[in-house]
Scaffold this motif. Sequence first.
Motif, PDB file in Angstrom:
ATOM      1  N   TYR A 110       0.824  -1.213   0.000  1.00 41.00           N
ATOM      2  CA  TYR A 110       0.000   0.000   0.000  1.00 41.00           C
ATOM      3  C   TYR A 110       0.858   1.263   0.000  1.00 41.00           C
ATOM      4  N   ASP A 111       2.171   1.121  -0.104  1.00 38.21           N
ATOM      5  CA  ASP A 111       3.061   2.275  -0.119  1.00 38.21           C
ATOM      6  C   ASP A 111       2.875   3.063  -1.417  1.00 38.21           C
ATOM      7  N   VAL A 149      -1.899  -7.033   4.835  1.00 37.61           N
ATOM      8  CA  VAL A 149      -1.443  -5.885   4.043  1.00 37.61           C
ATOM      9  C   VAL A 149      -2.389  -5.631   2.875  1.00 37.61           C
ATOM     10  N   ASP A 151      -5.561  -5.711   3.010  1.00 34.00           N
ATOM     11  CA  ASP A 151      -6.728  -4.945   3.447  1.00 34.00           C
ATOM     12  C   ASP A 151      -6.538  -3.467   3.142  1.00 34.00           C
ATOM     13  N   GLU A 152      -5.414  -2.918   3.552  1.00 37.55           N
ATOM     14  CA  GLU A 152      -5.176  -1.492   3.315  1.00 37.55           C
ATOM     15  C   GLU A 152      -5.039  -1.193   1.820  1.00 37.55           C
ATOM     16  N   VAL A 155      -8.485  -1.181   0.185  1.00 36.42           N
ATOM     17  CA  VAL A 155      -9.262   0.012   0.526  1.00 36.42           C
ATOM     18  C   VAL A 155      -8.737   1.226  -0.224  1.00 36.42           C
ATOM     19  N   ARG A 156      -7.436   1.345  -0.320  1.00 43.47           N
ATOM     20  CA  ARG A 156      -6.843   2.506  -1.005  1.00 43.47           C
ATOM     21  C   ARG A 156      -7.063   2.454  -2.519  1.00 43.47           C
ATOM     22  N   ASN A 182     -13.412  -7.169   1.656  1.00 38.70           N
ATOM     23  CA  ASN A 182     -13.039  -6.457   0.427  1.00 38.70           C
ATOM     24  C   ASN A 182     -13.431  -7.276  -0.806  1.00 38.70           C
TER      25      ASN A 182
END
Length: 270
Positions: A110-111, A149, A151-152, A155-156, A182
């Motif tokens: 997600y970075d 990881v 999950d984020e 969402v993003r 998700n």
Amino acid sequence: MKIIDAHIHFCQEPYFDQIAESAGHQNTVIHLKKEYAAHDIVHGVVMGNRSLQLSEHNYPDDLSYCVGLDSTCFQAEEIVRQADLVEKHLQRENCVGIKLYPGYNNFFIYDAVVDPFYQLAMEYQKPVAVHTGMTATSNALLKYSHPLVLDEAAVRYPQVQFVMCHIGNPWLVDAVAVMEKNENVAADLSGILEGRIDSMPDFFAKKHGYIDFLKTWLEYLDNYDRLMYGTDWPLANIANYIEFVAHLIPAKHHDKVFFDNANRIYNLGL
């Protein structure tokens, strides 16, 4: 029953030769085609772990591939050039997605450094497959490959179709929770078996605790539209893996898990 193997590797290298032999196979194109014909496997999806050079990604007609990104792709001075190369892959019909290896390359998916590649995935409407769960080498870091990881990231990037490779094994409960929450996260069931198993009934009896646990949580999820058959070839024996997944998945969902879902998610047009 037609089958798509949604997760294989295709490298003629000594390491892969050895693990193929342990699984009762030969790591050759001829042998793979023979096994595919014997088991009605009509297509395979290669998880690319070579460089981004286009010339290194030539595959037989019955194989598509996800282009794999390594740590060099996320260096600030390299991102533009690497993104251009990835786009050239995604413009190919047989390139059906992007593959990330966060545990091996030490980054969170997600970075912001991954944004250019997610933008490409959205533009070309191709999924992003992510190695999750246990790693093959001891110098990899599990905090980056834990299924949470995703999950984020999901969402993003709600417009990205993610594929959780290996269904986050052994963090199966966390993996199922991420999938339940998700809708843009699917999973393949690859990489759970290793080598050749001489007696599957004995294996099912010996590993009944683990298998029952996995079946319980798949039943809890109760969404067989987002699960795909995969072997992680040449890691495991193909006949063993078909029997294993058939044992895990209720018979009424076999067509979805063995063929339909991979055909739709990777847009194979079969």
